[in-house]
Scaffold this motif. Structure first.
Motif, PDB file in Angstrom:
ATOM      1  N   MET A  14       0.822  -1.214   0.000  1.00 30.78           N
ATOM      2  CA  MET A  14       0.000   0.000   0.000  1.00 30.78           C
ATOM      3  C   MET A  14       0.851   1.257   0.000  1.00 30.78           C
ATOM      4  O   MET A  14       0.457   2.290  -0.538  1.00 30.78           O
ATOM      5  CB  MET A  14      -0.941   0.025   1.211  1.00 30.78           C
ATOM      6  N   LEU A  15       2.030   1.157   0.580  1.00 28.92           N
ATOM      7  CA  LEU A  15       2.915   2.317   0.665  1.00 28.92           C
ATOM      8  C   LEU A  15       3.735   2.524  -0.611  1.00 28.92           C
ATOM      9  O   LEU A  15       4.476   3.486  -0.708  1.00 28.92           O
ATOM     10  CB  LEU A  15       3.858   2.168   1.868  1.00 28.92           C
ATOM     11  N   GLY A  16       3.585   1.599  -1.565  1.00 29.70           N
ATOM     12  CA  GLY A  16       4.251   1.771  -2.856  1.00 29.70           C
ATOM     13  C   GLY A  16       5.331   0.770  -3.174  1.00 29.70           C
ATOM     14  O   GLY A  16       5.843   0.744  -4.299  1.00 29.70           O
ATOM     15  N   ASP A  17       5.728  -0.061  -2.209  1.00 28.72           N
ATOM     16  CA  ASP A  17       6.815  -0.998  -2.446  1.00 28.72           C
ATOM     17  C   ASP A  17       6.394  -2.071  -3.445  1.00 28.72           C
ATOM     18  O   ASP A  17       5.239  -2.489  -3.485  1.00 28.72           O
ATOM     19  CB  ASP A  17       7.204  -1.665  -1.121  1.00 28.72           C
ATOM     20  N   ASP A  18       7.331  -2.516  -4.264  1.00 30.50           N
ATOM     21  CA  ASP A  18       7.094  -3.599  -5.233  1.00 30.50           C
ATOM     22  C   ASP A  18       5.867  -3.350  -6.096  1.00 30.50           C
ATOM     23  O   ASP A  18       5.113  -4.276  -6.399  1.00 30.50           O
ATOM     24  CB  ASP A  18       6.908  -4.937  -4.501  1.00 30.50           C
ATOM     25  N   GLY A  19       5.636  -2.093  -6.477  1.00 28.44           N
ATOM     26  CA  GLY A  19       4.437  -1.854  -7.248  1.00 28.44           C
ATOM     27  C   GLY A  19       4.323  -0.486  -7.867  1.00 28.44           C
ATOM     28  O   GLY A  19       5.202  -0.039  -8.608  1.00 28.44           O
ATOM     29  N   TYR A  20       3.245   0.221  -7.491  1.00 24.96           N
ATOM     30  CA  TYR A  20       2.870   1.454  -8.187  1.00 24.96           C
ATOM     31  C   TYR A  20       3.827   2.617  -7.941  1.00 24.96           C
ATOM     32  O   TYR A  20       3.829   3.593  -8.697  1.00 24.96           O
ATOM     33  CB  TYR A  20       1.440   1.862  -7.787  1.00 24.96           C
ATOM     34  N   ALA A  21       4.640   2.538  -6.879  1.00 24.26           N
ATOM     35  CA  ALA A  21       5.542   3.653  -6.566  1.00 24.26           C
ATOM     36  C   ALA A  21       6.848   3.138  -5.970  1.00 24.26           C
ATOM     37  O   ALA A  21       7.326   3.628  -4.945  1.00 24.26           O
ATOM     38  CB  ALA A  21       4.869   4.628  -5.602  1.00 24.26           C
ATOM     39  N   GLU A  22       7.436   2.157  -6.637  1.00 30.14           N
ATOM     40  CA  GLU A  22       8.673   1.533  -6.150  1.00 30.14           C
ATOM     41  C   GLU A  22       9.774   2.557  -5.914  1.00 30.14           C
ATOM     42  O   GLU A  22      10.456   2.534  -4.878  1.00 30.14           O
ATOM     43  CB  GLU A  22       9.126   0.468  -7.148  1.00 30.14           C
ATOM     44  N   GLN A  23       9.952   3.477  -6.848  1.00 37.75           N
ATOM     45  CA  GLN A  23      11.019   4.464  -6.720  1.00 37.75           C
ATOM     46  C   GLN A  23      10.737   5.460  -5.594  1.00 37.75           C
ATOM     47  O   GLN A  23      11.649   5.859  -4.868  1.00 37.75           O
ATOM     48  CB  GLN A  23      11.220   5.193  -8.043  1.00 37.75           C
ATOM     49  N   TYR A  24       9.485   5.854  -5.446  1.00 32.03           N
ATOM     50  CA  TYR A  24       9.112   6.749  -4.346  1.00 32.03           C
ATOM     51  C   TYR A  24       9.312   6.052  -3.003  1.00 32.03           C
ATOM     52  O   TYR A  24       9.826   6.645  -2.038  1.00 32.03           O
ATOM     53  CB  TYR A  24       7.656   7.190  -4.473  1.00 32.03           C
ATOM     54  N   TYR A  25       8.895   4.789  -2.931  1.00 32.49           N
ATOM     55  CA  TYR A  25       9.024   4.044  -1.674  1.00 32.49           C
ATOM     56  C   TYR A  25      10.491   3.881  -1.283  1.00 32.49           C
ATOM     57  O   TYR A  25      10.834   3.986  -0.101  1.00 32.49           O
ATOM     58  CB  TYR A  25       8.355   2.677  -1.796  1.00 32.49           C
ATOM     59  N   THR A  26      11.337   3.640  -2.267  1.00 33.68           N
ATOM     60  CA  THR A  26      12.773   3.532  -1.983  1.00 33.68           C
ATOM     61  C   THR A  26      13.301   4.828  -1.383  1.00 33.68           C
ATOM     62  O   THR A  26      14.100   4.818  -0.434  1.00 33.68           O
ATOM     63  CB  THR A  26      13.538   3.182  -3.271  1.00 33.68           C
ATOM     64  N   TRP A  27      12.858   5.952  -1.928  1.00 31.96           N
ATOM     65  CA  TRP A  27      13.258   7.259  -1.389  1.00 31.96           C
ATOM     66  C   TRP A  27      12.800   7.394   0.059  1.00 31.96           C
ATOM     67  O   TRP A  27      13.558   7.864   0.930  1.00 31.96           O
ATOM     68  CB  TRP A  27      12.655   8.371  -2.254  1.00 31.96           C
ATOM     69  N   TYR A  28      11.575   6.985   0.340  1.00 36.02           N
ATOM     70  CA  TYR A  28      11.013   7.056   1.697  1.00 36.02           C
ATOM     71  C   TYR A  28      11.796   6.168   2.657  1.00 36.02           C
ATOM     72  O   TYR A  28      12.170   6.598   3.756  1.00 36.02           O
ATOM     73  CB  TYR A  28       9.543   6.646   1.631  1.00 36.02           C
ATOM     74  N   GLN A  29      12.072   4.939   2.250  1.00 36.31           N
ATOM     75  CA  GLN A  29      12.750   3.985   3.116  1.00 36.31           C
ATOM     76  C   GLN A  29      14.198   4.372   3.383  1.00 36.31           C
ATOM     77  O   GLN A  29      14.722   4.134   4.466  1.00 36.31           O
ATOM     78  CB  GLN A  29      12.703   2.590   2.492  1.00 36.31           C
ATOM     79  N   THR A  30      14.855   4.968   2.374  1.00 37.50           N
ATOM     80  CA  THR A  30      16.268   5.310   2.531  1.00 37.50           C
ATOM     81  C   THR A  30      16.467   6.751   2.994  1.00 37.50           C
ATOM     82  O   THR A  30      17.595   7.234   3.035  1.00 37.50           O
ATOM     83  CB  THR A  30      17.020   5.119   1.196  1.00 37.50           C
ATOM     84  N   LYS A  31      15.341   7.414   3.323  1.00 35.52           N
ATOM     85  CA  LYS A  31      15.386   8.811   3.770  1.00 35.52           C
ATOM     86  C   LYS A  31      16.091   9.712   2.747  1.00 35.52           C
ATOM     87  O   LYS A  31      16.890  10.588   3.101  1.00 35.52           O
ATOM     88  CB  LYS A  31      16.051   8.908   5.141  1.00 35.52           C
ATOM     89  N   GLY A  32      15.793   9.439   1.483  1.00 33.69           N
ATOM     90  CA  GLY A  32      16.301  10.285   0.414  1.00 33.69           C
ATOM     91  C   GLY A  32      17.637   9.892  -0.157  1.00 33.69           C
ATOM     92  O   GLY A  32      18.126  10.535  -1.087  1.00 33.69           O
TER      93      GLY A  32
END
Length: 333
Positions: A222-240
């Motif tokens: 739901m937060l975007g991982d492995d799907g509709y916002a993979e790149q955004y989720y990576t940014w969120y998880q890695t704090k940019g």
């Protein structure tokens, strides 16, 4: 342990009695076939319930900038969703065993919301056409397909990883043709499918969207991982540190804020409030276009394999067959 190549080969293994117990890769469209061959294959068909919705997953960070602008437009996602005849898809691809629904918590979930389950699930091609006209897609080519602002045909490549799903994509293709949007189905192997998602090299994918039972146990999809916002989720998880930063006004930031609140909450009530708000935002944004859900998870079990329970929930967070406690299965000699 056996390997198979293609759905037909798997089904042949079932009817020949080669499988002791299997749930993964059983296909609801083949339910009548499985039932008709129970005696021949010396097995029984059990029905668990999938905590998922078969869905179209658009890529919010798709590289094609013309398509990117459309996919990030909520009215465009709305139009694509209500153009789809879910009842027909359910009948023809799921043997009528599922429910037309959004990608939202299933009815057995403590986070179920009937209103959200029905969000954008009506079949209304007239309204879909109005929405597309509203966002400026009024010009069409000689084949009746709409033209984007760059003059290119509005066309979306939709990937899936099993040939058994091709007929569903063909039905959606026909639905979208009625609103002037071209769907180009593409069946590829699972390795390439996953690589395209991880490398931001896809436009849209067709897949079961799961983890819709106990949402807080794994909210990453739901937060975007492995799907509709993979790149955004990576940014969120890695704090940019990596990935792509979403626009400042992107609603996905609200999802992340809600999950951060839920994860840090001191009471279940506070956590659930934030979780429910996260779910509502996700569904109302239509980031994932749910089609048919709460389908049976068909379980093939040989008649001499005992203690295989019927009626269980099937979800990634329950570890598939793991919820049935396989350690207590036994063969009746």
């Amino acid at each position: 342990h056996k390997l198979f190549d293609g759905q037909e080969n798997f089904n042949l293994m079932v009817v020949q009695g080669q499988i002791d117990m299997q749930q993964r890769y059983t296909f609801n469209g083949d339910f009548p076939f499985y039932k008709e061959n129970e005696k021949r294959g010396d097995y029984k068909v059990l029905k668990w319930v999938n905590a998922e919705a078969w869905s179209l997953v658009p890529n919010l960070t798709v590289k094609d900038q013309g398509l990117n602008a459309l996919i990030n437009n909520i009215d465009f996602r709305h139009a694509l969703s209500i153009a789809i005849d879910r009842d027909t898809i359910n009948e023809l691809s799921q043997s009528g065993l599922g429910k037309a629904r959004s990608a939202s918590p299933v009815s057995s979930s403590p986070y179920y919301n009937e209103e959200l389950a029905k969000h954008w699930t009506e079949h209304d091609p007239d309204k879909a056409n109005e929405l597309l006209d509203k966002i400026g897609l009024t010009k069409r080519d000689g084949d009746g397909f709409r033209l984007n602002k760059d003059g290119k045909r509005v066309s979306i490549v939709v990937e899936t990883y099993l040939d058994a799903f091709a007929n569903t994509l063909e039905m959606i293709r026909d639905n979208w043709h009625d609103i002037g949007v071209e769907l180009l189905p593409r069946v590829i192997d699972r390795t390439q499918y996953d690589a395209n998602r991880d490398n931001n090299d896809f436009q849209m994918q067709y897949t079961p969207f799961d983890r819709l039972s106990i949402v807080p146990s794994d909210p990453r999809l739901m937060l975007g991982d492995d799907g509709y916002a993979e790149q955004y989720y990576t940014w969120y998880q890695t704090k940019g540190a990596s990935g792509m930063e979403p626009p400042k006004d992107s609603p996905i930031r609200s999802l992340w804020a809600d999950w951060d609140k839920a994860a840090a909450a001191s009471t279940i009530e506070e956590a659930d409030k934030a979780t429910n708000h996260m779910i509502r935002t996700f569904v109302e944004q239509g980031y994932v276009i749910g089609l048919v859900g709460e389908t049976p998870a068909l379980v093939i079990a040989k008649n001499n394999l005992k203690n295989v329970r019927d009626g269980l929930i099937n979800d990634d967070v329950t570890r598939g067959e793991g919820i049935a406690y396989p350690a207590q299965f036994y063969f009746d000699k």
